[in-house]
Design a protein around this motif. Structure first.
Motif, short mmCIF file in Angstrom:
data_model
loop_
_atom_site.label_atom_id
_atom_site.label_comp_id
_atom_site.label_asym_id
_atom_site.label_seq_id
_atom_site.Cartn_x
_atom_site.Cartn_y
_atom_site.Cartn_z
N ASN A 37 -1.85 2.27 4.13
CA ASN A 37 -0.65 1.60 4.62
C ASN A 37 -0.42 1.87 6.10
O ASN A 37 0.14 1.03 6.81
CB ASN A 37 0.57 2.01 3.78
N PHE A 38 -0.87 3.02 6.61
CA PHE A 38 -0.59 3.37 7.99
C PHE A 38 -1.40 2.55 9.01
O PHE A 38 -0.81 2.00 9.95
CB PHE A 38 -0.77 4.87 8.20
N PRO A 39 -2.72 2.44 8.88
CA PRO A 39 -3.43 1.59 9.86
C PRO A 39 -3.03 0.13 9.77
O PRO A 39 -2.95 -0.55 10.80
CB PRO A 39 -4.91 1.79 9.49
N VAL A 40 -2.77 -0.36 8.56
CA VAL A 40 -2.33 -1.75 8.43
C VAL A 40 -0.96 -1.93 9.07
O VAL A 40 -0.68 -2.94 9.73
CB VAL A 40 -2.30 -2.17 6.94
N LEU A 51 4.32 4.79 16.24
CA LEU A 51 4.26 6.24 16.41
C LEU A 51 4.45 6.97 15.09
O LEU A 51 3.75 7.94 14.77
CB LEU A 51 5.32 6.69 17.43
N MET A 52 5.41 6.49 14.28
CA MET A 52 5.68 7.12 13.00
C MET A 52 4.54 6.91 12.01
O MET A 52 4.30 7.74 11.13
CB MET A 52 6.99 6.58 12.41
N SER A 53 3.82 5.80 12.15
CA SER A 53 2.67 5.57 11.29
C SER A 53 1.57 6.58 11.59
O SER A 53 0.91 7.10 10.68
CB SER A 53 2.14 4.15 11.47
N LEU A 54 1.36 6.87 12.87
CA LEU A 54 0.39 7.90 13.24
C LEU A 54 0.81 9.27 12.71
O LEU A 54 -0.01 10.03 12.17
CB LEU A 54 0.22 7.94 14.76
N TYR A 55 2.10 9.57 12.87
CA TYR A 55 2.64 10.84 12.36
C TYR A 55 2.53 10.91 10.84
O TYR A 55 2.10 11.93 10.27
CB TYR A 55 4.09 10.98 12.81
N GLY A 56 2.92 9.82 10.16
CA GLY A 56 2.89 9.79 8.70
C GLY A 56 1.49 9.91 8.15
O GLY A 56 1.26 10.55 7.11
N TRP A 57 0.54 9.32 8.84
CA TRP A 57 -0.87 9.39 8.43
C TRP A 57 -1.30 10.86 8.35
O TRP A 57 -1.93 11.28 7.37
CB TRP A 57 -1.71 8.64 9.45
N ILE A 98 -1.16 -2.40 12.88
CA ILE A 98 -1.53 -3.76 13.27
C ILE A 98 -0.33 -4.70 13.16
O ILE A 98 -0.03 -5.46 14.09
CB ILE A 98 -2.69 -4.26 12.39
N SER A 99 0.35 -4.64 12.02
CA SER A 99 1.49 -5.53 11.80
C SER A 99 2.60 -5.30 12.82
O SER A 99 3.16 -6.25 13.38
CB SER A 99 2.05 -5.32 10.39
N CYS A 100 2.90 -4.05 13.10
CA CYS A 100 3.97 -3.74 14.06
C CYS A 100 3.61 -4.19 15.47
O CYS A 100 4.49 -4.65 16.21
CB CYS A 100 4.25 -2.24 14.05
N GLY A 101 2.36 -4.06 15.84
CA GLY A 101 1.94 -4.54 17.15
C GLY A 101 2.19 -6.03 17.31
O GLY A 101 2.63 -6.50 18.37
N LEU A 102 1.95 -6.80 16.25
CA LEU A 102 2.20 -8.24 16.29
C LEU A 102 3.69 -8.54 16.33
O LEU A 102 4.14 -9.45 17.04
CB LEU A 102 1.56 -8.90 15.07
N LEU A 152 0.82 -1.21 0.00
CA LEU A 152 0.00 0.00 0.00
C LEU A 152 0.86 1.26 0.00
O LEU A 152 0.52 2.26 -0.64
CB LEU A 152 -0.94 -0.01 1.22
N ALA A 153 1.99 1.21 0.73
CA ALA A 153 2.90 2.37 0.74
C ALA A 153 3.48 2.60 -0.65
O ALA A 153 3.61 3.74 -1.10
CB ALA A 153 4.01 2.15 1.76
#
Length: 209
Positions: free
Chosen positions: A40-43, A72-78, A46-50, A32-33
């Motif tokens: 790509n950010f919400p997905v 954190l960077m996914s939230l920022y990038g979003w 999830i992946s990073c948490g696992l 997605l990125a």
């Protein structure tokens, strides 16, 4: 019966169900990125948490911690992809600035030396300096991705080349295979983003002429 099915799955698939879910979502977020999709950010979250759990269990502590950074960077990038452009518009693909390259080089070297030493002296980390290098490279690449810098994919290519044998050595076979796929996706993403950067540059030039 459930235990038998679990053992069969683990033996046949070469990894735990948790790792496989992390693999599938990890592939999805990179794809997605590469397509410049905000999903790509919400997905990725999830992946990073696992992967926090997967890497911790494999004594790859630096990489386990890295997943928290990615979240954190996914939230920022979003947010940045939506509003980080001129006048709070969506970001477009641009080239990495010289000062950013300098900061990336110094940051990777310092983190690899410092954190690698810490892991070597105070933990049972499997590959402390290699682990630290891939962590630092991944953080730098992720930052550049959140800013839509084209060259983030070049950093990911270097990191993925190193990750494949490390993860295979740690018997994380599905994840090692995933990083081999990531390598191909990084090449694809680079050419896709380069095309987008040229299109954005032409649009800007036409608007100012």
């Amino acid at each position: 019966m459930l235990q038998s099915l679990y053992e069969f799955w683990t033996a046949a698939a070469g990894g735990t169900p948790l790792e496989w879910v992390a693999v599938i979502t990890g592939f999805a977020c990179v794809w997605l990125a590469a397509r410049e999709s905000l999903w790509n950010f919400p997905v990725a979250i999830i992946s990073c948490g696992l992967y926090i759990v997967v890497y911790y269990r494999s004594q790859l502590y630096s990489d386990s911690m890295l997943q928290g950074f990615f979240i954190l960077m996914s939230l920022y990038g979003w947010y940045e992809w939506l509003y980080g452009g001129a006048r709070h518009t969506a970001l477009v693909v641009t080239r990495t600035r010289r000062w950013e390259w300098l900061a990336v080089a110094v940051g990777i070297a310092a983190f690899t030396a410092g954190f690698g030493y810490y892991l070597q002296q105070h933990t049972d980390a499997a590959l402390p300096h290699w682990d630290s290098f891939t962590t630092a490279g991944s953080m730098a690449a992720q930052y550049l991705l959140t800013r839509k810098r084209l060259e983030n994919w070049l950093l990911w290519i270097v990191v993925d080349i190193i990750y494949v044998p490390i993860l295979w050595y740690k018997e994380l076979y599905p994840t090692s295979a995933l990083y081999a796929v990531y390598l191909g996706l990084a090449v694809y993403g680079y050419f896709e983003w380069r095309r987008a950067a040229r299109a954005a540059a032409h649009t800007t030039l036409a608007a100012t002429s």
